[in-house]
Scaffold this active site. Sequence first.
Site, short mmCIF file in Angstrom:
data_model
loop_
_atom_site.label_atom_id
_atom_site.label_comp_id
_atom_site.label_asym_id
_atom_site.label_seq_id
_atom_site.Cartn_x
_atom_site.Cartn_y
_atom_site.Cartn_z
N THR A 1 30.69 39.52 33.47
CA THR A 1 32.12 39.17 33.57
C THR A 1 32.41 37.88 32.81
OG1 THR A 1 31.90 37.96 35.66
CG2 THR A 1 32.27 40.33 35.83
N ASP B 1 37.61 40.50 36.62
CA ASP B 1 36.18 40.52 36.98
C ASP B 1 35.89 41.31 38.26
OD1 ASP B 1 35.96 39.07 34.71
OD2 ASP B 1 35.61 37.15 35.68
N ASP C 1 31.18 33.22 34.49
CA ASP C 1 31.58 31.90 33.97
C ASP C 1 32.64 31.34 34.92
OD1 ASP C 1 33.49 33.81 33.28
OD2 ASP C 1 34.00 32.90 31.36
N ASN D 1 36.57 37.19 26.77
CA ASN D 1 35.10 37.25 26.85
C ASN D 1 34.47 37.67 25.52
OD1 ASN D 1 35.04 36.46 29.51
ND2 ASN D 1 34.95 38.56 30.31
N ASP E 1 36.22 35.40 38.41
CA ASP E 1 34.78 35.52 38.66
C ASP E 1 34.50 35.22 40.14
OD1 ASP E 1 33.33 35.32 35.69
OD2 ASP E 1 35.22 34.26 35.83
C1 BDR Z 1 38.22 37.44 31.25
O1 BDR Z 1 38.24 36.14 30.66
C2 BDR Z 1 38.10 35.15 31.64
O2 BDR Z 1 39.11 34.21 31.51
C3 BDR Z 1 38.16 35.85 32.98
O3 BDR Z 1 37.28 35.25 33.91
C4 BDR Z 1 37.74 37.26 32.66
O4 BDR Z 1 36.34 37.40 32.70
C5 BDR Z 1 39.59 38.07 31.11
O5 BDR Z 1 39.95 38.18 29.78
CA CA Z 2 34.95 35.70 33.78
#
Ligand code: BDR
Ligand code: CA
Length: 318
Positions: free
Chosen positions: A128, A244, A12, A172, A17
């Site tokens: 991720t 990630d 995302d 996530n 990422d």
């Molecule tokens: C996760 O949440 C997103 O903000 C970041 O990309 C990572 O995947 C960390 O909590």
């Molecule tokens: Ca992410």
Amino acid sequence: MSGKKKVILDVDTGVDDALGILLATHSEDLDILGITTVSGNVPLQMATRNTLKVLQLVGKENAISVYPGAYAPLIREPVYEYRVHGDDGMGGALSDMIVTAEPAKQRAAAFIVDQVNRYPNEVTLIMTAPLTNLAEAMRLDPLLNQKVGRIVSMGGAVKEARGNITPEAEFNIYADPEAARKVYHSGMKLTMVGLDVTEKALLREKDIDRLKGTAYYDFVQTVTRDYLAFSERGTGVRACAMHDPLAVAVAVRSDLVRTEKHYVDVETSSTLCDGQTVCDFKGRFGKKPNVDVALEVDAGRFIELFLSTLRKSETTRL
Ligand code: BDR
Ligand code: CA
């Protein structure tokens, strides 16, 4: 046979990422079948566009296709995380880049199903982002769980770490807890790379300086600028948690983390704790362990792997 590990990245994009994609695309051990995108840090179209930009930066925009996935979680409204990732999801980095490649026509879930069926038990899914695309793929192919090689999922918090979006939930998982629950209960081989380890995998400015002279120095410096400031305000430490990229690294070198196998479930019906990952360390539920939970990380070796992979690729390119 290339001997490389076949992977699909689900992202995302998102600052970290983007760093994960940099690491994956330069890893000699990974064969990236494609990258799928999902609503998460930013809306789907922005995540897709950012992913295409990062691929263009590394010169792989025609070699690796990007498959857009879910616009929203399975049943909830989207939650975004602009505070960490900035208005464009990448802290303003690559804002002037004109994207030349188009996203693929095939949707993410269908792509995952196709590839897993094409290479049964061989594909590692590096997730991720919220787990919506994988949950949708499981809906398309109810036997998918028997054919996925392994999942490495960045998400959750179980032991010392607390939540980073609510007191108990990691982003996530919180963004789509129903999807996460479905994946956690799927029976697939799942390694959970949560905040217990990712918050210890810190990239500092002195580390970023070691990229000077490579093609990625400016990008890494710009993409992390606001993230560094945000982290410093929150934790007092001026460093980026490499959530990630650590998941990508664990797919390459499992021994970067120490894991324990436990039963983990996801809270989906609580006012205060929605999205919490509950790890049954003491076996109170009497359920079969379903997740390899990462509890310790060799952070020094991980940061070294990240930097040396980017530096080596640059030497090769020159
Ligand atoms: C996760 O949440 C997103 O903000 C970041 O990309 C990572 O995947 C960390 O909590
Ligand atoms: Ca992410």
